[in-house]
Scaffold this motif. Structure first.
Motif, PDB file in Angstrom:
ATOM      1  N   ILE A  54       0.821  -1.212   0.000  1.00  0.00           N
ATOM      2  CA  ILE A  54       0.000   0.000   0.000  1.00  0.00           C
ATOM      3  C   ILE A  54       0.857   1.265   0.000  1.00  0.00           C
ATOM      4  O   ILE A  54       0.514   2.257  -0.647  1.00  0.00           O
ATOM      5  CB  ILE A  54      -0.959  -0.008   1.216  1.00  0.00           C
ATOM      6  N   MET A  55       1.977   1.251   0.698  1.00  0.00           N
ATOM      7  CA  MET A  55       2.789   2.466   0.854  1.00  0.00           C
ATOM      8  C   MET A  55       3.269   3.038  -0.487  1.00  0.00           C
ATOM      9  O   MET A  55       3.140   4.243  -0.710  1.00  0.00           O
ATOM     10  CB  MET A  55       3.962   2.209   1.789  1.00  0.00           C
ATOM     11  N   PRO A  56       3.787   2.232  -1.416  1.00  0.00           N
ATOM     12  CA  PRO A  56       4.164   2.814  -2.715  1.00  0.00           C
ATOM     13  C   PRO A  56       2.970   3.366  -3.500  1.00  0.00           C
ATOM     14  O   PRO A  56       3.090   4.373  -4.199  1.00  0.00           O
ATOM     15  CB  PRO A  56       4.802   1.649  -3.464  1.00  0.00           C
ATOM     16  N   ILE A  57       1.826   2.729  -3.340  1.00  0.00           N
ATOM     17  CA  ILE A  57       0.635   3.214  -4.042  1.00  0.00           C
ATOM     18  C   ILE A  57       0.214   4.569  -3.501  1.00  0.00           C
ATOM     19  O   ILE A  57      -0.117   5.485  -4.266  1.00  0.00           O
ATOM     20  CB  ILE A  57      -0.506   2.178  -3.923  1.00  0.00           C
ATOM     21  N   VAL A  58       0.233   4.716  -2.185  1.00  0.00           N
ATOM     22  CA  VAL A  58      -0.116   6.005  -1.581  1.00  0.00           C
ATOM     23  C   VAL A  58       0.903   7.066  -1.991  1.00  0.00           C
ATOM     24  O   VAL A  58       0.546   8.210  -2.270  1.00  0.00           O
ATOM     25  CB  VAL A  58      -0.204   5.879  -0.041  1.00  0.00           C
ATOM     26  N   TRP A  59       2.167   6.687  -2.051  1.00  0.00           N
ATOM     27  CA  TRP A  59       3.221   7.636  -2.452  1.00  0.00           C
ATOM     28  C   TRP A  59       3.009   8.113  -3.881  1.00  0.00           C
ATOM     29  O   TRP A  59       3.117   9.296  -4.171  1.00  0.00           O
ATOM     30  CB  TRP A  59       4.590   6.982  -2.305  1.00  0.00           C
ATOM     31  N   VAL A  60       2.683   7.205  -4.785  1.00  0.00           N
ATOM     32  CA  VAL A  60       2.477   7.561  -6.188  1.00  0.00           C
ATOM     33  C   VAL A  60       1.214   8.390  -6.361  1.00  0.00           C
ATOM     34  O   VAL A  60       1.180   9.343  -7.147  1.00  0.00           O
ATOM     35  CB  VAL A  60       2.433   6.290  -7.070  1.00  0.00           C
ATOM     36  N   LEU A  61       0.169   8.040  -5.630  1.00  0.00           N
ATOM     37  CA  LEU A  61      -1.112   8.729  -5.798  1.00  0.00           C
ATOM     38  C   LEU A  61      -1.192  10.062  -5.063  1.00  0.00           C
ATOM     39  O   LEU A  61      -2.146  10.809  -5.269  1.00  0.00           O
ATOM     40  CB  LEU A  61      -2.257   7.831  -5.337  1.00  0.00           C
ATOM     41  N   SER A  62      -0.229  10.349  -4.213  1.00  0.00           N
ATOM     42  CA  SER A  62      -0.259  11.645  -3.524  1.00  0.00           C
ATOM     43  C   SER A  62       0.094  12.737  -4.531  1.00  0.00           C
ATOM     44  O   SER A  62       1.119  12.701  -5.185  1.00  0.00           O
ATOM     45  CB  SER A  62       0.694  11.653  -2.340  1.00  0.00           C
TER      46      SER A  62
END
Length: 165
Positions: A54-62
């Protein structure tokens, strides 16, 4: 474990005891009935595994590339939401089985949804099913329920913290 056809007209897959054994062997539900230490280790493993995805997805989507600790906090919120859904599914599955085990009657379908029947359990089968339901499954349901409440509490606490920041 299978009741003979002259005692139990319910098809093999729809007998509550056989449904319990199938659920106990399934990959998704089997880890929830492990010993307490293995159960906690599995929950922590699922948490860490979900956080790494989840952490890379949140980073990319921020959109504004927020600070890393914001990304970490939001990722933990999403992972807790995943755990809440996971524990809800576990709770619903086990509570369905225990309801069928504790019930004196069993609704079953012989060939389709249009020809359902109700079978009244014999005293021996009812006693055995209730013993399994009360002493084997209910402690696991209570553990899953407490885990679910803990995840909901932590999720709400995290949402409050993110709102205040």
């Amino acid at each position: 474990m299978f009741a003979p056809k002259n005692v139990c007209p319910v098809p093999f897959d729809q007998q509550p005891l056989n449904e319990y054994l199938a659920l106990k062997k399934s990959c998704f539900f089997a880890w929830s009935i492990l010993s307490l230490k293995k159960y906690i280790n599995t929950v922590i493993y699922i948490f860490i595994l979900a956080l790494t995805f989840i952490m890379p997805i949140v980073w990319v989507l921020s959109y504004n590339k927020m600070a890393l600790w914001y990304v970490f906090l939001y990722s933990i919120v999403y992972v807790d939401l995943i755990l809440i859904l996971l524990f809800t599914r576990l709770y619903l599955g086990w509570s369905y089985i225990v309801k069928r085990l504790l019930s004196a009657t069993v609704f079953y379908e012989e060939s389709g949804w249009y020809d359902g029947q109700i079978w009244i359990k014999t005293v021996d089968i009812l006693t055995k099913d209730r013993l399994i339901g009360l002493y084997e499954i209910n402690p696991y349901i209570a553990r899953i329920k407490y885990s679910l409440f803990l995840c909901i509490f932590v999720f709400l606490l995290e949402c409050i913290v993110l709102y205040l920041i």
